[in-house]
Design an enzyme around this catalytic site. Structure first.
Site, mmCIF file in Angstrom:
data_model
loop_
_atom_site.group_PDB
_atom_site.id
_atom_site.type_symbol
_atom_site.label_atom_id
_atom_site.label_comp_id
_atom_site.label_asym_id
_atom_site.label_seq_id
_atom_site.Cartn_x
_atom_site.Cartn_y
_atom_site.Cartn_z
ATOM 1 N N TYR A 1 -48.669 -3.141 1.827
ATOM 2 C CA TYR A 1 -47.826 -3.089 3.029
ATOM 3 C C TYR A 1 -48.439 -2.322 4.203
ATOM 4 O O TYR A 1 -47.847 -2.268 5.284
ATOM 5 C CB TYR A 1 -46.452 -2.496 2.676
ATOM 6 C CG TYR A 1 -45.719 -3.312 1.635
ATOM 7 C CD1 TYR A 1 -45.307 -4.619 1.905
ATOM 8 C CD2 TYR A 1 -45.456 -2.802 0.361
ATOM 9 C CE1 TYR A 1 -44.649 -5.381 0.950
ATOM 10 C CE2 TYR A 1 -44.801 -3.555 -0.607
ATOM 11 C CZ TYR A 1 -44.408 -4.845 -0.300
ATOM 12 O OH TYR A 1 -43.762 -5.606 -1.255
ATOM 13 N N ALA B 1 -36.658 -7.191 -1.466
ATOM 14 C CA ALA B 1 -36.393 -7.707 -2.815
ATOM 15 C C ALA B 1 -35.135 -8.579 -2.871
ATOM 16 O O ALA B 1 -35.035 -9.494 -3.699
ATOM 17 C CB ALA B 1 -36.274 -6.543 -3.791
ATOM 18 N N ARG C 1 -45.480 3.460 0.992
ATOM 19 C CA ARG C 1 -45.186 2.625 -0.183
ATOM 20 C C ARG C 1 -46.281 1.568 -0.381
ATOM 21 O O ARG C 1 -46.568 0.788 0.540
ATOM 22 C CB ARG C 1 -43.855 1.927 0.088
ATOM 23 C CG ARG C 1 -43.537 0.807 -0.853
ATOM 24 C CD ARG C 1 -42.442 -0.091 -0.298
ATOM 25 N NE ARG C 1 -42.090 -1.076 -1.293
ATOM 26 C CZ ARG C 1 -41.524 -2.240 -1.029
ATOM 27 N NH1 ARG C 1 -41.242 -2.580 0.220
ATOM 28 N NH2 ARG C 1 -41.247 -3.077 -1.985
ATOM 29 N N PRO D 1 -34.215 -3.356 1.293
ATOM 30 C CA PRO D 1 -34.517 -2.189 0.467
ATOM 31 C C PRO D 1 -35.999 -1.813 0.410
ATOM 32 O O PRO D 1 -36.869 -2.686 0.351
ATOM 33 C CB PRO D 1 -34.027 -2.601 -0.932
ATOM 34 C CG PRO D 1 -33.907 -4.082 -0.880
ATOM 35 C CD PRO D 1 -33.574 -4.428 0.534
ATOM 36 N N ASN D 2 -36.209 -0.524 0.444
ATOM 37 C CA ASN D 2 -37.535 0.113 0.304
ATOM 38 C C ASN D 2 -38.423 -0.020 1.533
ATOM 39 O O ASN D 2 -39.505 0.570 1.576
ATOM 40 C CB ASN D 2 -38.275 -0.410 -0.951
ATOM 41 C CG ASN D 2 -37.482 -0.153 -2.213
ATOM 42 O OD1 ASN D 2 -37.088 0.980 -2.456
ATOM 43 N ND2 ASN D 2 -37.196 -1.186 -2.987
ATOM 44 N N ARG E 1 -48.223 -13.620 -4.756
ATOM 45 C CA ARG E 1 -47.852 -12.503 -5.626
ATOM 46 C C ARG E 1 -47.098 -13.021 -6.860
ATOM 47 O O ARG E 1 -47.226 -14.182 -7.216
ATOM 48 C CB ARG E 1 -47.033 -11.496 -4.803
ATOM 49 C CG ARG E 1 -47.833 -10.945 -3.615
ATOM 50 C CD ARG E 1 -47.038 -9.946 -2.807
ATOM 51 N NE ARG E 1 -46.700 -8.774 -3.596
ATOM 52 C CZ ARG E 1 -45.807 -7.852 -3.214
ATOM 53 N NH1 ARG E 1 -45.188 -7.967 -2.042
ATOM 54 N NH2 ARG E 1 -45.545 -6.816 -3.987
ATOM 55 N N GLU F 1 -36.740 -15.529 8.995
ATOM 56 C CA GLU F 1 -37.072 -14.722 7.804
ATOM 57 C C GLU F 1 -38.531 -14.292 7.919
ATOM 58 O O GLU F 1 -39.398 -15.126 8.204
ATOM 59 C CB GLU F 1 -36.873 -15.580 6.544
ATOM 60 C CG GLU F 1 -37.344 -14.916 5.260
ATOM 61 C CD GLU F 1 -37.228 -15.845 4.039
ATOM 62 O OE1 GLU F 1 -36.734 -16.990 4.169
ATOM 63 O OE2 GLU F 1 -37.660 -15.408 2.956
ATOM 64 N N ASN G 1 -36.118 -9.181 7.191
ATOM 65 C CA ASN G 1 -36.922 -9.041 5.988
ATOM 66 C C ASN G 1 -35.991 -8.448 4.940
ATOM 67 O O ASN G 1 -35.750 -7.234 4.927
ATOM 68 C CB ASN G 1 -38.127 -8.126 6.235
ATOM 69 C CG ASN G 1 -39.043 -8.047 5.019
ATOM 70 O OD1 ASN G 1 -38.681 -8.516 3.938
ATOM 71 N ND2 ASN G 1 -40.214 -7.447 5.200
ATOM 72 N N HIS H 1 -41.797 -11.816 6.121
ATOM 73 C CA HIS H 1 -42.319 -10.976 5.050
ATOM 74 C C HIS H 1 -43.673 -10.436 5.474
ATOM 75 O O HIS H 1 -44.456 -11.146 6.116
ATOM 76 C CB HIS H 1 -42.443 -11.750 3.736
ATOM 77 C CG HIS H 1 -41.115 -12.189 3.222
ATOM 78 N ND1 HIS H 1 -40.230 -11.313 2.627
ATOM 79 C CD2 HIS H 1 -40.489 -13.379 3.283
ATOM 80 C CE1 HIS H 1 -39.128 -11.966 2.325
ATOM 81 N NE2 HIS H 1 -39.249 -13.222 2.723
#
Ligand code: DQA
Length: 140
Positions: free
Chosen positions: A22, A73, A17, A9-10, A103, A94, A70, A96
């Site tokens: 990012y 969330a 964004r 998502p996103n 964070r 995986e 990725n 990111h």
């Protein structure tokens, strides 16, 4: 070799964004540069904002030589995506973009990390390229 990149998502909003986290590049432009850099790899790409659609796509990617995911969330919330990865035999990395450990605390846990073959975190979009490289240099 066929590799499948799956974004959660996103991540369709990359480039606009939270650019301080990012970066400014949209994913389609980045994907084109990856496809030019790795002409011999069939790079499949899928993005969804919907958890069940991501699970369906993971199940449908069993014919791939590797999955680079990725889950955004959903990384921190989705038992279902973790179970889908467990259910398939395909190697999964995986990734990111940001260093999730620097964070908020809720980004420090992942339902994917215990069930994937490797994790690449915090190198910006380069994280995806490092994941591709890891498949290129794999022995088996
Ligand atoms: C992310 C980190 C997640 O915590 C966040 O929800 C994202 C992107 C990353 O690539 O840095 O959407 O997966």
């Amino acid at each position: 070799m066929k590799l499948t990149i799956i974004n959660g998502p996103n991540l369709n909003l990359l480039g606009s964004r939270e650019t301080d986290i990012y970066g400014n590049q949209d994913f389609d432009t980045f994907l084109n540069s990856l496809r030019s850099k790795y002409p011999n790899i069939n790079l499949e790409y899928y993005q969804s904002n919907i958890e069940g659609e991501l699970i369906n796509y993971i199940q449908d990617s069993m014919d791939s030589d590797g999955i680079i995911i990725n889950a955004a969330a959903y990384t921190h919330t989705s038992v279902g995506i973790g179970d889908a990865i467990k259910a398939i035999n395909t190697k999964v990395i995986e990734v990111h973009i940001s260093n999730t450990f620097s964070r908020e605390k809720y980004r420090h846990s992942s339902y994917l990390s215990p069930v994937v073959d490797g994790i690449i975190i915090g190198f910006g979009l380069k994280s995806y390229e490092l994941a591709i490289e890891s498949f290129c240099s794999r022995d088996e």
